[in-house]
Design a protein around this motif. Sequence first.
Motif, short mmCIF file in Angstrom:
data_model
loop_
_atom_site.label_atom_id
_atom_site.label_comp_id
_atom_site.label_asym_id
_atom_site.label_seq_id
_atom_site.Cartn_x
_atom_site.Cartn_y
_atom_site.Cartn_z
N ALA A 1 -11.67 -19.89 -4.66
CA ALA A 1 -11.15 -19.65 -3.32
C ALA A 1 -10.34 -18.37 -3.22
N ILE A 2 -9.63 -18.00 -4.31
CA ILE A 2 -8.82 -16.78 -4.24
C ILE A 2 -9.36 -15.68 -5.16
N VAL A 3 -10.57 -15.84 -5.66
CA VAL A 3 -11.33 -14.86 -6.44
C VAL A 3 -10.58 -14.29 -7.65
N CYS A 4 -9.54 -14.93 -8.10
CA CYS A 4 -8.80 -14.41 -9.24
C CYS A 4 -7.93 -15.51 -9.82
N ARG A 5 -7.33 -15.19 -10.94
CA ARG A 5 -6.34 -16.08 -11.55
C ARG A 5 -5.00 -15.37 -11.51
N ILE A 6 -3.95 -16.09 -11.18
CA ILE A 6 -2.61 -15.51 -11.20
C ILE A 6 -2.01 -15.76 -12.57
N ALA A 7 -1.88 -14.68 -13.34
CA ALA A 7 -1.41 -14.79 -14.72
C ALA A 7 0.03 -14.32 -14.83
N PRO A 8 0.82 -14.96 -15.69
CA PRO A 8 2.20 -14.52 -15.88
C PRO A 8 2.26 -13.25 -16.71
N SER A 9 3.18 -12.37 -16.40
CA SER A 9 3.50 -11.23 -17.25
C SER A 9 5.01 -11.05 -17.19
N TRP A 10 5.56 -10.38 -18.18
CA TRP A 10 7.01 -10.24 -18.25
C TRP A 10 7.38 -8.78 -18.37
N LEU A 11 8.48 -8.43 -17.69
CA LEU A 11 8.91 -7.04 -17.63
C LEU A 11 10.43 -6.99 -17.74
N GLY A 12 10.91 -6.12 -18.60
CA GLY A 12 12.35 -5.90 -18.68
C GLY A 12 12.75 -4.91 -17.59
N LEU A 13 13.34 -5.40 -16.53
CA LEU A 13 13.68 -4.52 -15.41
C LEU A 13 14.78 -3.54 -15.81
N PRO A 14 14.60 -2.24 -15.53
CA PRO A 14 15.57 -1.22 -15.98
C PRO A 14 16.82 -1.15 -15.10
N VAL A 15 17.56 -2.24 -15.06
CA VAL A 15 18.79 -2.30 -14.28
C VAL A 15 19.82 -1.28 -14.78
N LEU A 16 19.83 -1.02 -16.08
CA LEU A 16 20.82 -0.12 -16.65
C LEU A 16 20.49 1.35 -16.43
N ALA A 17 19.28 1.67 -16.00
CA ALA A 17 18.95 3.07 -15.71
C ALA A 17 19.87 3.57 -14.60
N THR A 18 20.34 4.80 -14.73
CA THR A 18 21.42 5.26 -13.86
C THR A 18 20.95 5.92 -12.57
N SER A 19 19.66 6.25 -12.45
CA SER A 19 19.21 6.91 -11.23
C SER A 19 17.94 6.25 -10.70
N PRO A 20 17.67 6.34 -9.40
CA PRO A 20 16.44 5.77 -8.83
C PRO A 20 15.19 6.31 -9.49
N GLY A 21 15.14 7.62 -9.74
CA GLY A 21 13.97 8.20 -10.38
C GLY A 21 13.74 7.65 -11.77
N ASP A 22 14.81 7.49 -12.54
CA ASP A 22 14.68 6.93 -13.89
C ASP A 22 14.19 5.49 -13.83
N ARG A 23 14.68 4.72 -12.85
CA ARG A 23 14.23 3.34 -12.74
C ARG A 23 12.73 3.27 -12.43
N LEU A 24 12.28 4.11 -11.51
CA LEU A 24 10.87 4.08 -11.16
C LEU A 24 9.99 4.55 -12.32
N ARG A 25 10.39 5.61 -12.99
CA ARG A 25 9.59 6.10 -14.12
C ARG A 25 9.51 5.06 -15.23
N THR A 26 10.60 4.34 -15.46
CA THR A 26 10.59 3.30 -16.50
C THR A 26 9.68 2.15 -16.10
N VAL A 27 9.77 1.70 -14.86
CA VAL A 27 8.89 0.63 -14.40
C VAL A 27 7.43 1.04 -14.52
N ALA A 28 7.10 2.26 -14.10
CA ALA A 28 5.72 2.74 -14.16
C ALA A 28 5.21 2.77 -15.59
N THR A 29 6.05 3.19 -16.52
CA THR A 29 5.64 3.24 -17.92
C THR A 29 5.39 1.84 -18.47
N LEU A 30 6.26 0.89 -18.13
CA LEU A 30 6.14 -0.47 -18.64
C LEU A 30 4.91 -1.19 -18.07
#
Length: 218
Positions: free
Chosen positions: A73-102
Amino acid sequence: AAAPRPQHVAGVEVDLDVLGVVRDAFGCTTHDVLVSLATAGIRGWLIDNGRELADPVALVPLAVGEPAVLESAIVCRIAPSWLGLPVLATSPGDRLRTVATLTRARTDSGVSVPVPDLTGLAGFAPPTLHSVAAGTVAAGRPHTVVVSNVPGPTGERFLGRARLRQVHALTSTTDDEQISVTITSYRGRVTLDVTAVAPLRRWARDISDELGALRAEA
């Protein structure tokens, strides 16, 4: 008996076109930008409530394509994945670049379902997908954060004769979860809604400020 605990809610809506400008400038995905915005909101929530500022483990359910479920019905499976969110990154750009890399490793694996395949589902699929995503909370690693991102339809939807103007979705926290972010898009707009165990006094402001800073850097 289990003691009840508070569930505080908040939400904010952002423009998909603005997210696209940031995405293109940073060479990432819209999903990366949204997870980065959620990270900023979570960072502000931790600071505002006097909680430890550390990179939390987040459950980020992903839609994956597998031959056995492509005709479901939904043409896919919803699978779990885990990500360490970069809360400690000091700038918005650093947070986005870290998320993208992970997240790039999962994207490069080729198992994730493309956004057009999800938005093209018959009917109005986001509530179904959010519900299925919520069912992954018991899988795998302990976590305190959930970030569920479901792309919705680009065209208008109706409830009877009433035209749907906005979409907001909320998922309650369970077990050790402290905060649950539910992201849904509809007709060029994206809502980032959240449920938490402590007040959410600055959610909309922090996400709006983060997006503004990313756009300025784009």
